[in-house]
Scaffold this active site. Structure first.
Site, PDB file in Angstrom:
ATOM      1  N   GLU A  76      11.336  12.382   3.783  1.00  0.00           N
ATOM      2  CA  GLU A  76      11.066  13.756   3.313  1.00  0.00           C
ATOM      3  C   GLU A  76       9.570  14.065   3.374  1.00  0.00           C
ATOM      4  O   GLU A  76       9.177  15.181   3.734  1.00  0.00           O
ATOM      5  CB  GLU A  76      11.593  13.961   1.884  1.00  0.00           C
ATOM      6  CG  GLU A  76      13.105  13.930   1.744  1.00  0.00           C
ATOM      7  CD  GLU A  76      13.830  14.865   2.699  1.00  0.00           C
ATOM      8  OE1 GLU A  76      13.317  15.958   2.987  1.00  0.00           O
ATOM      9  OE2 GLU A  76      14.916  14.485   3.181  1.00  0.00           O
ATOM     10  N   GLY A 112      29.075  42.898  11.722  1.00  0.00           N
ATOM     11  CA  GLY A 112      27.943  42.266  11.042  1.00  0.00           C
ATOM     12  C   GLY A 112      28.250  40.841  10.662  1.00  0.00           C
ATOM     13  O   GLY A 112      29.417  40.450  10.622  1.00  0.00           O
TER      14      GLY A 112
END
Ligand code: ADP
Length: 652
Positions: A467, A243
């Protein structure tokens, strides 16, 4: 078939036998080194202390030989003549200094003299003795002795070399400076004995339902082996936990130790790999020997890919004999212990694809337990586990916390809980509030806020538009995750950030890929539209976009020109090979297609921003004023998000 030892057998065995604890080896090694150095020093100084005076032939001839004072001469190593004065002459004034304050001054040698060669010395001596009477004679003997200085000059450097080598070795190995060199090949596994109870249980492992069921069975094999062996079943030898990092593999193994209450040997795969060939193999042997002696027991090898990587031809360029011999030994040991001996090997990795096939075949690590990133329900459970020790305020809503942390691993969630408590403590609060958790989450994702970082107004303006560009493009694209917050407060390495709420999907479509690329290019496109030139601020975005485009074209077969072809290699062989699995021509096509894809996406992005230039500028102004734009601010400026536009372009 060997009968497995029951818990009872084993208990009595362990009561008489102390757990594997190595005696400290450091004292003895140091002691030997010290003694050797001391002896060398004493032998050197003892010689230097009584060193006789050196004289010339002329002095010797005139002051001693002609006076008939010489008793004997010893020629040492054909180089030096040691001169002994007659005892009765020593009391005379000129020899007083030889005996004064010296313990046994009469024994000699009293002087030494360098002789050119034995032949010339003998002839000179012969000539000088011509006026001697017949019965007076000087005894001349020849000896060879060890020249300590010469010996030391080569022993000392070698000794020092060995000494430093030993220090470096003992520091580089996991045992630290205290480990003895004689224990180099011993296993470094840490033993958790039954007497030292592991406090981790399955209650500490949240979610992972299926994995827990399988692993509980292992605990049962160890606790009640008869239930299985009675029916002729074979207890599995190796279990591989696979995992992504932080999904609880180690935690699960620790829980097995806590629940089964059997000796638990845990170590990391990298601890096997040392500088020298054979050390790893001998550690494996030692580890299995210890485990078998205390069966039923569990061996846990974390990050097994460090030793278990596939041994293939592609790796021929970087052969690692040590790793291969270690792996071979591991395979032999796994085969070596019979079925039902009561030793179960657990191993963890996040790269099961690169493991050697021999390691995964039946009879070795044939049981694979997959641990995945938790879904929302599981994240809720993990939050519950980690919130247990935390003093939380009433407003803490686990439901919201779980839904705002998609893609987070168990380790990330544990980190958020701890960060939140630290943030609350820093603010001298009595309880940890929801706001602290949100702040902790932002911090875990983006790093620590650095409000003190000095940024010029011009730079701030560029960052705000950059941004805002990301925000506007992602707002109007259908397949980009929901935008929750935009900020131009520097955090960690970045100067600004946009927070998204990723949806959990198992597959990504082509249009989703392209929309994501456009959103990432939004910052740079905005800079170009507003300032007519781009800055270096888009580095991270461009890196991400380029990688994504290459993956789409070369791995996922999402490019029209190249078609459904994938050069992905799950075995990891290409990764380590010097050759590409495709021709030069194909490489050129891939490069061209990637370039095309990104250029087209960039044009689309510019188009979206031109269309919404007013919103872009408004949002940038808001960011310059407030530094942070929350969801409400975004909705006020950009309108409700309808997710209507899709960039999928038939040209790509
Ligand atoms: P891995 O070995 O898979 O990289 P770890 O087992 O070391 O991850 O997990 C690190 C930490 O994350 C654990 O100590 C634990 O605090 C937390 N954690 C991970 N998964 C879970 C889970 N399922 N339940 C509770 N805590 C978890």
């Amino acid at each position: 078939m060997k009968k497995p030892k029951t818990n009872k057998d084993n208990k009595s065995q362990r009561e008489t036998k102390k757990p594997v604890k190595q005696p400290p080896g450091i004292g003895f090694s140091w002691f030997y080194v010290f003694i050797i150095i001391l002896m060398l020093i004493i032998s050197i100084f003892s010689r230097f202390g009584n060193e006789p005076e050196q004289i010339s032939w002329l002095d010797f001839e005139q002051k001693m030989l002609s006076q008939h004072d010489v008793a004997k001469i010893v020629v040492v190593n054909k180089e030096i003549a040691e001169i002994y004065i007659k005892k009765e002459k020593l009391s005379e004034n000129r020899y007083k200094s030889l005996t004064e304050g010296v313990f046994d001054g009469s024994s000699g040698p009293h002087y030494i003299m360098q002789i050119g060669s034995v032949e010339s010395f003998e002839s000179k001596l012969e000539r000088a003795r011509q006026d001697f009477t017949k019965d007076e004679f000087i005894e001349v003997t020849y000896t060879t002795t060890l020249n300590w200085l010469a010996v030391l000059s080569w022993i000392l450097p070698i000794g020092l070399l060995i000494f430093f080598w030993w220090i470096i070795l003992s520091r580089s190995r996991p045992g630290g400076t205290g480990s003895s060199i004689f224990k180099f090949g011993k296993s470094t596994a840490k033993l958790m004995d039954r007497t030292i109870k592991s406090t981790t249980t399955f209650n500490d492992v949240a979610g992972l339902k299926e994995a827990k069921i399988e692993i509980k069975e292992i605990v049962d094999f160890l606790k009640n082996p008869e239930t299985y062996t009675r029916l002729g079943a074979k207890i599995p030898k190796g279990v591989l936990l696979v995992g992504p990092p932080g999904t609880g593999k180690t935690l699960m193994a620790r829980a097995v130790a806590g629940e089964a209450q059997v000796p638990f040997f845990s170590l990391s795969g990298s601890e096997f790999v040392e500088m020298f060939v054979g050390v790893g193999a001998s550690r494996v042997r030692d580890l299995f020997k210890n485990a078998k002696e205390s069966a039923p027991s569990i061996i846990f090898i974390d990050e097994i890919d460090a030793v278990g990587r596939t041994r293939d031809k592609a790796n021929a360029f970087r052969t690692n004999d040590e790793r291969e011999t270690t792996l071979n030994q591991l395979l032999t040991e796994l085969d070596g212990f019979g079925v039902n001996t009561g030793v179960i090997v657990l191993a963890a990795t996040n790269r099961a694809d690169v493991l050697d096939k021999a390691l995964l075949r039946p009879g070795r690590f044939d049981r694979h337990i997959f641990l995945e990133l938790p879904n929302k329900e599981e994240r809720k459970e993990i939050f519950l586990v980690h919130l247990r020790p935390i003093k939380k305020a009433k407003d803490v809503d686990i439901e919201i916390l779980a839904s705002l942390s998609p893609g987070f691993s168990g380790a990330d969630i544990a980190n958020i809980c701890n960060e939140a408590a630290l943030i609350a403590a820093r603010k001298q609060k009595k309880e940890v509030a929801q706001l602290d958790f949100m702040e902790a989450r932002d911090r875990v994702i983006g790093g620590l806020e650095r409000k003190s970082k000095i940024i010029s107004p011009k730079e701030k303006e560029i960052i705000a538009h950059h941004e805002a560009g990301h925000a506007v493009v992602s707002w109007y694209l259908k397949n980009v995750d929901a935008l929750v917050k935009v900020s131009i407060i520097p955090r960690g390495k970045s100067l600004g950030a946009a927070w998204y709420l990723p949806e959990e999907h198992q597959i990504i479509t082509k249009s989703q890929f392209i929309d994501q690329i456009c959103a990432s290019l939004g910052g740079r496109a905005a800079e170009e539209i507003i300032f007519n030139e781009a800055s270096s601020g888009a580095l991270d975005d461009l890196e991400k976009v380029t990688k994504q485009a290459y993956i789409m074209v070369a791995y996922y077969g999402l490019d029209k020109e190249i078609g459904p072809i994938s050069f992905y290699d799950s075995t990891g062989q290409y990764e380590s090979s010097l050759f590409k699995p495709y021709s030069e021509k194909m490489a050129e096509t891939i490069d061209n297609e990637v370039q095309d894809l990104i250029h087209t996406a960039y044009e689309t992005t510019i188009g979206i921003l031109q269309e919404h230039k007013t919103e872009l500028m408004k949002l940038a102004q808001l960011l310059l004023k407030k530094e942070v734009a929350e969801q409400d601010d975004l909705e006020k400026i950009l309108g409700k998000r309808n997710r209507g536009t899709e960039t999928i372009n038939s040209k790509i």
